[in-house]
Design a protein around this motif. Structure first.
Motif, PDB file in Angstrom:
ATOM      1  N   LYS A 182      53.513  25.012   4.718  1.00 36.96           N
ATOM      2  CA  LYS A 182      53.076  26.411   4.701  1.00 36.96           C
ATOM      3  C   LYS A 182      52.310  26.665   3.418  1.00 36.96           C
ATOM      4  O   LYS A 182      52.728  26.254   2.339  1.00 36.96           O
ATOM      5  N   ARG A 183      51.190  27.365   3.582  1.00 35.65           N
ATOM      6  CA  ARG A 183      50.389  27.713   2.408  1.00 35.65           C
ATOM      7  C   ARG A 183      50.950  28.982   1.807  1.00 35.65           C
ATOM      8  O   ARG A 183      51.348  29.911   2.515  1.00 35.65           O
ATOM      9  N   SER A 184      50.927  29.019   0.522  1.00 29.66           N
ATOM     10  CA  SER A 184      51.434  30.212  -0.147  1.00 29.66           C
ATOM     11  C   SER A 184      50.439  31.362   0.025  1.00 29.66           C
ATOM     12  O   SER A 184      49.271  31.154   0.337  1.00 29.66           O
ATOM     13  N   ARG A 185      50.929  32.526  -0.200  1.00 31.45           N
ATOM     14  CA  ARG A 185      50.099  33.724  -0.082  1.00 31.45           C
ATOM     15  C   ARG A 185      48.924  33.660  -1.052  1.00 31.45           C
ATOM     16  O   ARG A 185      47.809  34.055  -0.738  1.00 31.45           O
ATOM     17  N   ARG A 186      49.161  33.140  -2.231  1.00 37.27           N
ATOM     18  CA  ARG A 186      48.125  33.035  -3.252  1.00 37.27           C
ATOM     19  C   ARG A 186      47.027  32.083  -2.791  1.00 37.27           C
ATOM     20  O   ARG A 186      45.851  32.349  -2.957  1.00 37.27           O
ATOM     21  N   SER A 187      47.385  30.955  -2.221  1.00 37.93           N
ATOM     22  CA  SER A 187      46.383  29.974  -1.814  1.00 37.93           C
ATOM     23  C   SER A 187      45.549  30.490  -0.638  1.00 37.93           C
ATOM     24  O   SER A 187      44.422  30.066  -0.455  1.00 37.93           O
ATOM     25  N   ARG A 188      46.103  31.389   0.171  1.00 37.03           N
ATOM     26  CA  ARG A 188      45.331  31.975   1.261  1.00 37.03           C
ATOM     27  C   ARG A 188      44.346  33.026   0.739  1.00 37.03           C
ATOM     28  O   ARG A 188      43.327  33.288   1.357  1.00 37.03           O
TER      29      ARG A 188
END
Length: 191
Positions: A8-14
């Motif tokens: 899962k990608r973190s919110r920051r990376s999205r």
């Protein structure tokens, strides 16, 4: 064979691509000179020479406005410049444009007065303007069914161009022609 689960990608990376896009727009705007200038406010600038005095303008405007009111039309004194076909030697003369608006034609029918320095120069120029309006080189500049009315009143040479095939309100144009017939002296156009 099953695929391995994606982490899962973190919110920051999205959000990173979004911020890069916004930063790119900001950089482009800064390097290109900033946002576009605001639209100018007020009356549009006219390329027409202005009459020599405010009094001269007011008199010509009121004269044309009275004719338009007598035809039962609304008076519009601002708006785009109107350039009637004139001989080149008269293009530098001041013009006053007043439009007659109706419910079917809210933009209005333009009535143009060319302001001469005095009545004698207007009278001597009237014949030349009349000849020019029916000259072959002029007729290619206007619609084929264009009709001109030319009137002389003191130092004003009044031009009215009517194009029956393009009139949004033919009744208003006819009413204005009836009133124009009572103003000043008719300048006949050569046939």
């Amino acid at each position: 064979m099953s695929e391995a689960p994606q982490p899962k990608r973190s919110r920051r990376s999205r959000a990173v691509p979004f911020f890069i896009l916004i930063a790119g727009f900001a950089l482009f705007t800064a390097l290109s000179g900033g946002p576009p200038p605001p639209e100018p406010q007020g009356q549009p600038a006219s390329a027409a020479p202005t009459p020599r005095s405010a009094e001269e303008t007011a008199q010509a405007t009121e004269y044309l406005s009275a004719a338009i009111r007598a035809a039962g039309l609304g008076v519009i004194t601002g708006g785009a410049d109107v350039r009637p076909p004139l001989p080149p030697e008269f293009n530098a003369l001041p013009r006053v444009v007043v439009r007659g608006a109706s419910t079917n034609d809210p933009i209005g029918i333009p009535l143009v007065a060319v302001v001469f320095p005095d009545a004698a120069s207007a009278s001597s120029a009237a014949g030349r303007v009349a000849e020019y309006l029916v000259a072959p080189q002029t007729l290619v500049l206007v619609p084929p069914d264009a009709r001109f009315t030319l009137r002389l009143s003191g130092s004003l040479l009044i031009l009215f161009q009517r194009t029956p095939s393009a009139d949004p309100d033919p009744a208003a144009a006819e009413a204005l022609l009836v009133v124009l017939a009572t103003l000043g002296e008719e300048i006949p156009l050569p046939r």
